[in-house]
Each structure stands twice: as structure tokens, then as C-alpha cells.
Design an enzyme around this catalytic site. Structure first.
Site, PDB file in Angstrom:
ATOM      1  N   GLU A   6       2.552  -1.075 -77.190  1.00 17.74           N
ATOM      2  CA  GLU A   6       3.165  -2.357 -77.507  1.00 17.74           C
ATOM      3  C   GLU A   6       3.294  -2.449 -79.026  1.00 17.74           C
ATOM      4  O   GLU A   6       2.684  -1.690 -79.775  1.00 17.74           O
ATOM      5  CB  GLU A   6       2.305  -3.504 -76.958  1.00 17.74           C
ATOM      6  CG  GLU A   6       2.296  -3.487 -75.441  1.00 17.74           C
ATOM      7  CD  GLU A   6       1.870  -4.790 -74.787  1.00 17.74           C
ATOM      8  OE1 GLU A   6       0.744  -5.231 -75.041  1.00 17.74           O
ATOM      9  OE2 GLU A   6       2.673  -5.343 -74.011  1.00 17.74           O
TER      10      GLU A   6
ATOM     11  N   ASN B  96      -7.045 -13.350 -71.594  1.00 12.77           N
ATOM     12  CA  ASN B  96      -7.696 -13.554 -72.895  1.00 12.77           C
ATOM     13  C   ASN B  96      -6.737 -13.992 -74.006  1.00 12.77           C
ATOM     14  O   ASN B  96      -7.144 -14.667 -74.944  1.00 12.77           O
ATOM     15  CB  ASN B  96      -8.488 -12.307 -73.305  1.00 12.77           C
ATOM     16  CG  ASN B  96      -7.647 -11.064 -73.326  1.00 12.77           C
ATOM     17  OD1 ASN B  96      -6.525 -11.044 -72.819  1.00 12.77           O
ATOM     18  ND2 ASN B  96      -8.185 -10.011 -73.906  1.00 12.77           N
TER      19      ASN B  96
ATOM     20  N   GLU C 149      -1.460  -1.692 -70.458  1.00  8.21           N
ATOM     21  CA  GLU C 149      -2.445  -2.010 -71.502  1.00  8.21           C
ATOM     22  C   GLU C 149      -3.721  -2.395 -70.783  1.00  8.21           C
ATOM     23  O   GLU C 149      -3.858  -3.517 -70.295  1.00  8.21           O
ATOM     24  CB  GLU C 149      -1.946  -3.185 -72.359  1.00  8.21           C
ATOM     25  CG  GLU C 149      -0.744  -2.875 -73.215  1.00  8.21           C
ATOM     26  CD  GLU C 149      -1.049  -1.910 -74.340  1.00  8.21           C
ATOM     27  OE1 GLU C 149      -2.247  -1.633 -74.586  1.00  8.21           O
ATOM     28  OE2 GLU C 149      -0.106  -1.411 -74.960  1.00  8.21           O
TER      29      GLU C 149
ATOM     30  N   CYS D 286      -9.844  -6.545 -75.236  1.00  9.42           N
ATOM     31  CA  CYS D 286      -9.803  -5.226 -74.598  1.00  9.42           C
ATOM     32  C   CYS D 286     -10.204  -4.097 -75.529  1.00  9.42           C
ATOM     33  O   CYS D 286     -10.820  -3.130 -75.125  1.00  9.42           O
ATOM     34  CB  CYS D 286      -8.404  -4.974 -74.074  1.00  9.42           C
ATOM     35  SG  CYS D 286      -7.166  -5.236 -75.340  1.00  9.42           S
TER      36      CYS D 286
HETATM   37  P1  NDP Z   1      -6.993  -8.084 -64.061  1.00 11.05           P
HETATM   38  O1  NDP Z   1      -6.708  -6.640 -64.022  1.00 11.05           O
HETATM   39  O2  NDP Z   1      -7.922  -8.660 -63.059  1.00 11.05           O
HETATM   40  O3  NDP Z   1      -5.631  -8.917 -63.941  1.00 11.05           O
HETATM   41  C1  NDP Z   1      -4.546  -8.696 -64.801  1.00 11.05           C
HETATM   42  C2  NDP Z   1      -3.314  -9.356 -64.222  1.00 11.05           C
HETATM   43  O4  NDP Z   1      -2.850  -8.604 -63.087  1.00 11.05           O
HETATM   44  C3  NDP Z   1      -3.547 -10.773 -63.704  1.00 11.05           C
HETATM   45  O5  NDP Z   1      -2.414 -11.550 -63.987  1.00 11.05           O
HETATM   46  C4  NDP Z   1      -3.727 -10.540 -62.221  1.00 11.05           C
HETATM   47  O6  NDP Z   1      -3.494 -11.698 -61.469  1.00 11.05           O
HETATM   48  C5  NDP Z   1      -2.696  -9.465 -61.968  1.00 11.05           C
HETATM   49  N1  NDP Z   1      -2.885  -8.678 -60.759  1.00 11.05           N
HETATM   50  C6  NDP Z   1      -4.034  -8.452 -60.071  1.00 11.05           C
HETATM   51  N2  NDP Z   1      -3.802  -7.637 -59.009  1.00 11.05           N
HETATM   52  C7  NDP Z   1      -2.482  -7.316 -59.032  1.00 11.05           C
HETATM   53  C8  NDP Z   1      -1.624  -6.506 -58.210  1.00 11.05           C
HETATM   54  N3  NDP Z   1      -2.085  -5.839 -57.154  1.00 11.05           N
HETATM   55  N4  NDP Z   1      -0.306  -6.418 -58.540  1.00 11.05           N
HETATM   56  C9  NDP Z   1       0.170  -7.073 -59.615  1.00 11.05           C
HETATM   57  N5  NDP Z   1      -0.582  -7.863 -60.419  1.00 11.05           N
HETATM   58  C10 NDP Z   1      -1.893  -7.984 -60.139  1.00 11.05           C
HETATM   59  O7  NDP Z   1      -7.485  -8.371 -65.553  1.00 11.05           O
HETATM   60  P2  NDP Z   1      -8.102  -9.687 -66.157  1.00 11.05           P
HETATM   61  O8  NDP Z   1      -7.117 -10.786 -66.098  1.00 11.05           O
HETATM   62  O9  NDP Z   1      -9.467  -9.875 -65.578  1.00 11.05           O
HETATM   63  O10 NDP Z   1      -8.233  -9.268 -67.705  1.00 11.05           O
HETATM   64  C11 NDP Z   1      -9.274  -8.499 -68.175  1.00 11.05           C
HETATM   65  C12 NDP Z   1      -8.874  -7.037 -68.291  1.00 11.05           C
HETATM   66  O11 NDP Z   1      -7.685  -6.916 -69.062  1.00 11.05           O
HETATM   67  C13 NDP Z   1      -9.913  -6.216 -69.013  1.00 11.05           C
HETATM   68  O12 NDP Z   1     -10.108  -4.987 -68.355  1.00 11.05           O
HETATM   69  C14 NDP Z   1      -9.293  -5.971 -70.364  1.00 11.05           C
HETATM   70  O13 NDP Z   1      -9.766  -4.840 -71.007  1.00 11.05           O
HETATM   71  C15 NDP Z   1      -7.847  -5.904 -70.055  1.00 11.05           C
HETATM   72  N6  NDP Z   1      -7.049  -6.214 -71.225  1.00 11.05           N
HETATM   73  C16 NDP Z   1      -6.349  -5.208 -71.840  1.00 11.05           C
HETATM   74  C17 NDP Z   1      -5.641  -5.438 -72.994  1.00 11.05           C
HETATM   75  C18 NDP Z   1      -4.845  -4.344 -73.654  1.00 11.05           C
HETATM   76  O14 NDP Z   1      -3.924  -4.668 -74.399  1.00 11.05           O
HETATM   77  N7  NDP Z   1      -5.133  -3.085 -73.429  1.00 11.05           N
HETATM   78  C19 NDP Z   1      -5.632  -6.768 -73.618  1.00 11.05           C
HETATM   79  C20 NDP Z   1      -6.344  -7.760 -72.869  1.00 11.05           C
HETATM   80  C21 NDP Z   1      -7.043  -7.479 -71.722  1.00 11.05           C
HETATM   81  P3  NDP Z   1      -4.683 -12.765 -61.213  1.00 11.05           P
HETATM   82  O15 NDP Z   1      -5.825 -12.414 -62.105  1.00 11.05           O
HETATM   83  O16 NDP Z   1      -4.061 -14.045 -61.571  1.00 11.05           O
HETATM   84  O17 NDP Z   1      -5.051 -12.639 -59.782  1.00 11.05           O
END
Ligand code: NDP
Length: 486
Positions: free
Chosen positions: A460, A155, A252, A286
Site C-alpha cells: 500500500e 484499528n 495487509e 499490525c
Molecule cells: P480480521 O481478520 O478478523 O478481520 C478483517 C476484516 O475481514 C473484517 O472486516 C472482517 O469482518 C472481514 N472478514 C472476516 N472474515 C471474512 C471472510 N471470510 N471474507 C471476507 N471478509 C472477512 O481482523 P481484525 O479486524 O481482527 O483486525 C486485526 C488484524 O488485522 C490483526 O491481525 C492485524 O495485524 C491486522 N492488521 C493488519 C494491518 C496491515 O496493514 N498489515 C493493519 C491493521 C491490522 P468482521 O470482523 O466485521 O467480521
């Protein structure tokens, strides 16, 4: 397509672009049209190895510089991000689909703030002197952790890359960043700029790929810290993998945050807060306040005003500066959100406005509001990550506090009221890491940002982030003769 969206190569390692076409191709789709605008390749094991070795080689020399020298580079990069804000914002719009109206004020600018803030702080990072009995004393050294891995959600690709890089580099660490596979473009520009600003090679590397690339980085024994922005299920996996090497973590994660509107609130301000907390970035934030609890006496006026205001949203081409509401990041995410809208209807929530896909190219959903939502409904319990607001009603403060906290998440929470005492009492009672009074979703770099409960670990931004990118070494200094029992 006149704007150059195809990057020079997929990865940025050791100060330069690197390609390995043996990696799985990842198409980059512009979500406003559904058309492919670039291709990158997932990192192969050889690319992951190159990134980790480069970071390891570079880190000691970087940590040995003075904080002033490190900070100067970060501050120069901040200026360059601001100078190139227009182009970076256009790229952010292509990467995510978020309207330029947002990206031009919230992405590269927020990244620049982080680089400026932590660049300024780098020279102030010190240990302390601790006087002890008998003339002895101790001191602490604040030292870098080593190699940090950053893993981003889709995002805020520029912001997440900078929020992780800035404190990590200020403290003397090297970083390897893996963007979300959905938005791989922006972090490469951050890498380019950091190096143009004078960052030595190897200290900020970008590798592309899906979860398995993230997992390979997290599992490598040469990595000392992992900072993830993502969902709770991914957070669980990454935290567990990091625990094997007893690595430092920042998590996060997601949320289902409450936003309380009491009947003495400024109604227009509360509606603005609810809009900012549900529809900015098409709801893909998020910390969104997606459970909007409105006190019964003002429920219908609140819904009426909200519907009027949502009718003013300018939905369209995200690159048009007039557009204020864009598409979802991907077709897959749109389908997930449509599933939640269907559940809301099935479970008996009242659809006040929206609910449909918009008939145009790309992945657009209408801003959607459900009223008469009850605490047990799926749309009140699960993170939707899309433009869907659940409005619930309440009678009094005690009742709403219990309901607001009855969630496994704890990222954010907000309250709208003109009663000062109530406002502070309510935020003291919230089980959430980031709280708002008469506003919602501001995230200035000076303020710690992060969650409690399942929403995360660590903070953060702000001085608090330094604790998560450095460690203390304690040194006992004896000034008198040392004795032993035998
Ligand atoms: P995901 O949890 O699906 O993915 C986050 C990242 O982790 C991606 O780069 C993903 O790769 C990677 N990833 C997935 N599996 C693994 C693993 N086993 N080991 C290491 N890395 C891995 O989240 P989204 O990208 O769908 O984002 C949405 C989510 O993020 C929502 O739940 C949202 O609330 C949260 N979020 C939290 C924020 C905060 O600051 N608290 C801010 C923004 C979002 P890939 O997707 O490329 O496969």
C-alpha cells in the site's frame, strides 16, 4: 452524549445513504465506556447487489475521465478531510477508543495524505513506448482493474478506508468498502466527503457487515480486485476465495515483528521506539515491534528506563487531549489479550510492569512488559494485538538475526544502533517488508507499506500501490508489410 454518532443510515451506495433494517443489527460500542453509541445493520444480499451494480455502472465513465480530473476530486476531498479533522478525529475516537491525542494527528490526516498523494499522481499514470526491430513498436496502456473491494480491520477505520480508496480511484476503479463490524462509523464519513468533493455516484460505496458480507463481495464475479487489511487466518480465506476468480489481491495482514536494540544505541531513543512500537493505539497496530531484543549489557538499564517512561502514560478519557493511552477496541479483544498475559505468566516470563485490567468503565488494560521471554513462549510467537511487549535478550548480531527472522510473519522490523554499517547490514538481513533504523512505525504515504512471508502480498502507499490497482495492456504496432509462411 452530545456528539452525533448515529449515522444517517448503515450503508452508502450510489452517492447516498441507504438502509435495510432487515439486516442483522450491529451495536456500536464506545470502548471507553462500554455503552452503545449507535446501531447499524449488516448488509442484506439486496444491499450487496445494489453496491456491486452501482460500482459496475459508474466505473467505465470514471476511467474515461482524464487523470487530472480524477485527481482534482481526490485532492479536494483531502482538503475537506483536513478542514474537518477535529470532528473526524472525535468520531474516530468514538469508533475505536483511541485517544484524541492520536486520532487528531494520525487518522483523517493520514487519509488526507493518501488522497492528496494519489490525487496528484493520477495525471501522471501512463504507459510506455517500446521501440522494436524493423520500425515496429509497442506501447502499453495502464488501465483500471474495474471494481475493487476493500475490507478493513478495526484499528484504523478512516486510514484504511482512504489508503485503499485513494490509489483505487486514482487509477480509475470503483470501490466497495466493508469496514470491520467493530468500527463501522468512519468509512461512511469518508464516503460523504468524497461525494461532496465531486466524486460521481457509485464509485465509493460502503456496506456494513461481518465476514459473510465480505465473503459475498469477494466471491462475486463482477469484482476484479480485493484488498484486505486483517489477520492471517482471514487473509487465507479471502485469498483462496479471490483465487477462484483469479482476482488481483492485496493482503495487509498480521505480524510479530522484531525490534533490535544494540548496546551502542541511544537508550532513550530506543525506549521511545519500543513505546511507539508497542503501546500506540493501545498496541493494536499490525506492524508493532512486539519482540524487543535487547543486547544483554543494556537489558536492565533499558527495562528501568522503560518502566519509568510507562509510568508517565496518561490513561483515561480518550476525548481528553491529555490522555495518551486508551482502552482496547472491544471487550472481546481485551479478553484475548488477557489470555495472552496469563499465558506469559504461566510460561515463566517475568512481569516487569502492567498486566492488569484498569478499574474503570470500558475495556482498559495496563501497558504490560514481560522480560526474560524466550523464543518458544506463546507471547513471543503469536500476534497479541494489544499492549503487551515481550523483551528478549541477546549476545551478538548473528544470533539475534537468526532469532529475529525465525517467525512465519514478515511485516516489519527495526533496529536501534549508532553503528551505520551494522544498521544497513541488519535491515538487509531482515525478512520483513517494512523496516526501520533508529525509529519505529512511521508510515508516510510516500513509502511502500506491506509485508512478506505470511504477513501479506502487495504494497500500500507510494508509487508501488499503483501496480496493485491497475494493469498493463500491451499493444504491438506493425509498421512494415506482414508476411505469413503460407
Ligand atoms: P480480521 O481478520 O478478523 O478481520 C478483517 C476484516 O475481514 C473484517 O472486516 C472482517 O469482518 C472481514 N472478514 C472476516 N472474515 C471474512 C471472510 N471470510 N471474507 C471476507 N471478509 C472477512 O481482523 P481484525 O479486524 O481482527 O483486525 C486485526 C488484524 O488485522 C490483526 O491481525 C492485524 O495485524 C491486522 N492488521 C493488519 C494491518 C496491515 O496493514 N498489515 C493493519 C491493521 C491490522 P468482521 O470482523 O466485521 O467480521
Amino acid at each position: 452524549m452530545t456528539y452525533p454518532t448515529q449515522p444517517t443510515a448503515s450503508h452508502f451506495i450510489d452517492g447516498q445513504y441507504v438502509e435495510d433494517t432487515a439486516g442483522t443489527p450491529i451495536p456500536v460500542i464506545y470502548s471507553a465506556t462500554g455503552k452503545q453509541i449507535a446501531t447499524v445493520h449488516a448488509a442484506t444480499p439486496a444491499i450487496v447487489e445494489q453496491a456491486i451494480s452501482a460500482a459496475r455502472r459508474a466505473q467505465d465513465g470514471w476511467a474515461a475521465l482524464s487523470g487530472t480530473e480524477r485527481g482534482r476530486i481526490l485532492r479536494r476531498a483531502a482538503d475537506m478531510l483536513r478542514d474537518r479533522n477535529h470532528d473526524l478525529s472525535v468520531l474516530e475516537t468514538y469508533d475505536t477508543g483511541k485517544p484524541y491525542q492520536e486520532t487528531s494527528v494520525a487518522d483523517a490526516t493520514s487519509g488526507a495524505d493518501a488522497l492528496e498523494y494519489f490525487g496528484g499522481m493520477a495525471a501522471t499514470l501512463t504507459g510506455e513506448h517500446i521501440p522494436l526491430g524493423g520500425g515496429d513498436w509497442a506501447y502499453t496502456r495502464r488501465e483500471a482493474l474495474g471494481v475493487c473491494v476493500g475490507i478493513g480491520a478495526w484499528n484504523y477505520p478512516t486510514q484504511i478506508a482512504c489508503w485503499k480508496a485513494a490509489p483505487a480511484l486514482a487509477c480509475g476503479n470503483a470501490m466497495i468498502f466493508k469496514p470491520s463490524e467493530t468500527t463501522p462509523l468512519c468509512a461512511l464519513k469518508v464516503a460523504e466527503i468524497l461525494h461532496e468533493a465531486g466524486l460521481p455516484a457509485g464509485l465509493y460505496n460502503v456496506v456494513q457487515g461481518m465476514g459473510e458480507v465480505g465473503a459475498a463481495l469477494v466471491g462475486d464475479p463482477r469484482v476484479d480486485k480485493v484488498s484486505l487489511t486483517g489477520s492471517v487466518p482471514t487473509g487465507r480465506k479471502v485469498y483462496a476465495a479471490a483465487a477462484q476468480g483469479m482476482k488481483h489481491v492485496t493482503m495487509e495482514l498480521g505480524g510479530k515483528s522484531p525490534l533490535l536494540v544494540f548496546d551502542d544505541a541511544d537508550l532513550d531513543a530506543a525506549v521511545s521506539g519500543a513505546i511507539l512500537g508497542n503501546f500506540y493505539s493501545s498496541g493494536q497496530v499490525c506492524s508493532n515491534g512486539t519482540r524487543v531484543f535487547v543486547q544483554k549489557g543494556i537489558l536492565e538499564p533499558f527495562l528501568a528506563r522503560l518502566s519509568e517512561r510507562l509510568a508517565q502514560a496518561v490513561i483515561g478519557d480518550p476525548l481528553d487531549p491529555e490522555t495518551s493511552f486508551g482502552p482496547m477496541v472491544s471487550e472481546a479483544q481485551m479478553k484475548i489479550v488477557q489470555g495472552y498475559i496469563a499465558k506469559g505468566l504461566d510460561e515463566g516470563a517475568r512481569l516487569v510492569t502492567g498486566g492488569r485490567q484498569i478499574a474503570r468503565d470500558g475495556f482498559y488494560l495496563e501497558p504490560t512488559v514481560f522480560a526474560d521471554v524466550t523464543d518458544d513462549m506463546t507471547i513471543a510467537r503469536e500476534e497479541i494485538f494489544g499492549p503487551v511487549m515481550a523483551v528478549l535478550s541477546f549476545d551478538d548480531e548473528d544470533e539475534v538475526m537468526a532469532r529475529a527472522n525465525a517467525t512465519e510473519f514478515g511485516l516489519a522490523a527495526g533496529v536501534f544502533t549508532r553503528d551505520l554499517e551494522r544498521a544497513h547490514r541488519v535491515v538487509a538481513g531482515f525478512e520483513a517488508g517494512t523496516c526501520y533504523i533508529n525509529t519505529y512505525n512511521d508510515a508516510p504515504v510516500e513509502m511502500p507499506f506491506g509485508g512478506s512471508k505470511l504477513s501479506g502480498v502487495g504494497r500500500e502507499n507510494s508509487k508501488a500501490a499503483i501496480e496493485h490497482y491497475s494493469q498493463l495492456k500491451s499493444v504491438y504496432v506493425r509498421m512494415s508489410p506482414l508476411e505469413a509462411p503460407f
